[in-house]
Design a protein around this motif. Structure first.
Motif, PDB file in Angstrom:
ATOM      1  N   VAL A   1      -1.116   2.718 -10.384  1.00 17.24           N
ATOM      2  CA  VAL A   1      -1.957   3.068 -10.120  1.00 17.24           C
ATOM      3  C   VAL A   1      -1.611   2.666  -9.264  1.00 17.24           C
ATOM      4  N   ARG A   2      -1.831   3.827  -7.476  1.00 20.69           N
ATOM      5  CA  ARG A   2      -0.919   3.761  -6.413  1.00 20.69           C
ATOM      6  C   ARG A   2      -2.042   2.885  -5.713  1.00 20.69           C
TER       7      ARG A   2
ATOM      8  N   LEU B   1     -11.178  -1.759  -7.772  1.00 17.17           N
ATOM      9  CA  LEU B   1     -10.897  -1.223  -8.832  1.00 17.17           C
ATOM     10  C   LEU B   1     -10.776  -1.444 -10.377  1.00 17.17           C
ATOM     11  N   THR B   2     -11.756  -1.012 -10.847  1.00 19.11           N
ATOM     12  CA  THR B   2     -11.635  -0.855 -12.597  1.00 19.11           C
ATOM     13  C   THR B   2     -11.401   0.565 -13.729  1.00 19.11           C
TER      14      THR B   2
ATOM     15  N   PRO C   1       0.627  -1.307   0.090  1.00 17.66           N
ATOM     16  CA  PRO C   1       0.043  -0.053   0.024  1.00 17.66           C
ATOM     17  C   PRO C   1       1.442   1.127  -0.502  1.00 17.66           C
ATOM     18  N   GLY C   2       0.411   2.395  -0.629  1.00 19.01           N
ATOM     19  CA  GLY C   2       1.324   3.247  -0.911  1.00 19.01           C
ATOM     20  C   GLY C   2       2.376   3.183  -2.510  1.00 19.01           C
TER      21      GLY C   2
ATOM     22  N   PHE D   1      -0.504 -10.164 -10.221  1.00 18.56           N
ATOM     23  CA  PHE D   1       0.222  -9.265  -9.023  1.00 18.56           C
ATOM     24  C   PHE D   1       0.000  -9.239  -7.213  1.00 18.56           C
ATOM     25  N   VAL D   2       1.140  -8.441  -6.194  1.00 19.88           N
ATOM     26  CA  VAL D   2       0.579  -9.259  -4.756  1.00 19.88           C
ATOM     27  C   VAL D   2       0.714  -8.426  -4.072  1.00 19.88           C
ATOM     28  N   VAL D   3      -0.752  -8.040  -3.433  1.00 17.55           N
ATOM     29  CA  VAL D   3      -0.350  -6.597  -2.739  1.00 17.55           C
ATOM     30  C   VAL D   3       0.918  -7.149  -0.746  1.00 17.55           C
TER      31      VAL D   3
END
Length: 505
Positions: free
Chosen positions: A150-151, A118-119, A83-84, A177-179
């Protein structure tokens, strides 16, 4: 009075157990009222209360992109983000046309499997080239322009995400992708094997250009190892619809863990490589799927976790088999290339040795995992139970010699009497399953568990189909589910989880 580690104590409190009930003394800073403590929901558990929906439409399978026409395809600028941080998506559309990108978190969500987070607005897309392979390494690295940045919002939950690219005329493809969650230490960190995903990626599979660490194409369009790459890049789509080979195994593990309310966060093999994932912060590390390609840095990190009394659980097989080198892209962006020459004649040879099998450089996988790869299974074979009296099998009702159908398949591990064994305070063979390899050899698969002198546990399922037995309709088996829960409850110190739905086999 004995004293327990702070990490274990926190897990016990989260599970609703008091230190007084255990006769234990809590570490400094953790109060003990002598009463049961209510377990607070983890971020992932709270996330799964949201309404979900399937992330990949199944009603129109004929609209999946392919590598011949490449109707729409794309890739991400990073394998993981926190995040960020920001992530870029690079998309090609053929013919020219409009498209959208939607982002989805994969999880349980009451069985729905995902949630759309998110779209994008609509973008104008255009074709992009397939670059020529590097003449020395065979690497195919795209330099497509950035389509969308995308942030990652601060409130996004750690997990495996998919970016789905959908053209105006309905063609679709995706990329994972992984957060991560670098701010808190979940009880379990799940490592997703992006180095192995990329090793198998032969984009584009067009009978002409594509190369993986396994195959390329001959002049007649036949797949052959003679033209395989020695290095592969993340700067390209995954082949076909964009879903990496073996990702379904990881998705099964994710769904089972989240269905059973484990406190988990997610990272990638490159996070383990780089140090972004510190395995000593977690009670256990779960290697969820097929995790075959390991760097020296990955192996050192896993061994450091074990030395610090942490635990490892390998839900797949054929783990840590190939030694790899992780390199930067040509423009200096880090961790964009996986190198594996698979030969002692390694053009990138460095102090860590050639990129060949770990066992060929004197560090067999069994020395860390407890067992090691011994064959490709012909069909699906039963897992034959051993050591049924062990706590691992508690509550399953199994007896020695019981056969759990279909659990041994894909690739298998077993004990190798010629290879070194890990330093262990205890070691238990939990299955001994005879099988025939694809090439006719007779082998024995072993599920294995050992306790370390420092107090941790290292578990190896010894089969690529363990996670199918946790989650796949038609293969799900309540005995494998209960045994896996016994393992993770012992690692994390929590009481037995209650699944949202009964097991069906």
């Amino acid at each position: 009075m004995f004293r327990i580690r702070r990490r274990t104590a926190l897990g016990l409190l989260a599970g609703g157990v008091s230190a007084a009930a255990l006769g234990a003394e809590l570490p400094d800073g953790i109060p003990d009222s002598g009463t049961l403590v209510r377990r607070l929901p983890s971020p992932v558990e709270r996330e799964n209360r949201a309404a979900g929906e399937p992330w990949w439409p199944t009603q129109d399978p004929g609209r999946d992109s392919d590598d011949h026409r490449r109707q729409i395809q794309g890739y991400a600028s990073a394998t993981s983000v926190a995040p960020g941080e920001s992530i870029d998506f690079h998309v090609a559309v053929d013919p020219v046309g409009r498209y959208r990108i939607s982002l989805h978190r994969l999880g349980w969500y009451g069985g729905a499997g995902a949630r759309t987070v998110l779209t994008s607005p609509e973008f104008d897309g255009a074709p992009q080239p397939v670059p020529p392979a590097d003449p020395t390494t065979g690497t195919i690295a795209c330099r497509w322009p950035v389509s969308w940045t995308v942030r990652i919002p601060d409130d996004w939950t750690s997990g495996l995400y998919q970016a789905v690219f959908t053209s105006a005329d309905g063609w679709r493809a995706c990329t994972p992708f992984v957060v991560r969650d670098d701010r808190r230490a979940a009880a379990i960190a799940v490592v997703l094997p992006v180095t192995t995903w990329q090793a198998y990626n032969q984009w584009p599979m067009d009978r002409q250009h594509g190369r993986s660490l396994y195959n390329g194409y001959s002049e007649t369009g036949r797949q052959t190892p003679d033209t395989r790459a020695m290095e592969v890049s993340y700067d390209r789509p995954y082949a076909g619809d964009g879903i990496p080979t073996h990702l379904a195994r990881d998705h099964d593990a994710i769904q089972w863990l989240e269905r059973n309310h484990y406190d988990v966060s997610y990272a990638t093999s490159l996070d383990l490589h780089s140090g972004r994932l510190d395995p000593t912060r977690h009670a256990g590390i779960v290697f969820a799927g097929h995790d075959e390609y390991w760097s020296v840095q990955m192996r050192r990190a896993a061994e450091r976790a074990v030395a610090a009394s942490g635990s490892l659980a390998f839900f797949g097989a054929n783990s840590s088999y190939w030694h790899i080198r992780v390199r930067s892209a040509a423009d200096g962006r880090p961790e964009r290339v996986v190198a594996c020459a698979k030969s002692a004649d390694d053009p990138g040879l460095d102090a860590d040795g050639p990129t060949i099998r770990w066992r060929e450089i004197g560090r067999p996988e069994q020395a860390m995992i407890g067992v090691q790869y011994n064959g490709i299974v012909d069909g699906r074979q039963p897992l034959v139970v051993r050591s049924a009296e062990h706590w691992f099998w508690a509550g399953t009702g199994v007896a020695d010699g019981d056969r759990i159908p279909g659990v041994v398949c894909g690739e298998a591990d077993g004990l190798d009497p010629t290879a070194p064994r890990p330093a262990a305070s205890t070691a238990t063979v939990l299955s001994a399953s005879p099988y025939r390899t694809r090439y006719g050899r007779r082998q024995v698969q072993n599920t294995h568990l050992y306790g370390t002198p420092e107090g941790g546990l290292v578990f190896a399922s010894g089969t690529l189909c363990w996670t199918a037995a946790l989650n796949q309709p038609g293969y799900r088996d309540e005995r494998i589910e209960r045994a896996t829960a016994n393992l993770l409850d012992r690692i994390t110190g929590r009481t037995r989880p209650v699944a949202d739905t009964p097991a069906r086999g």
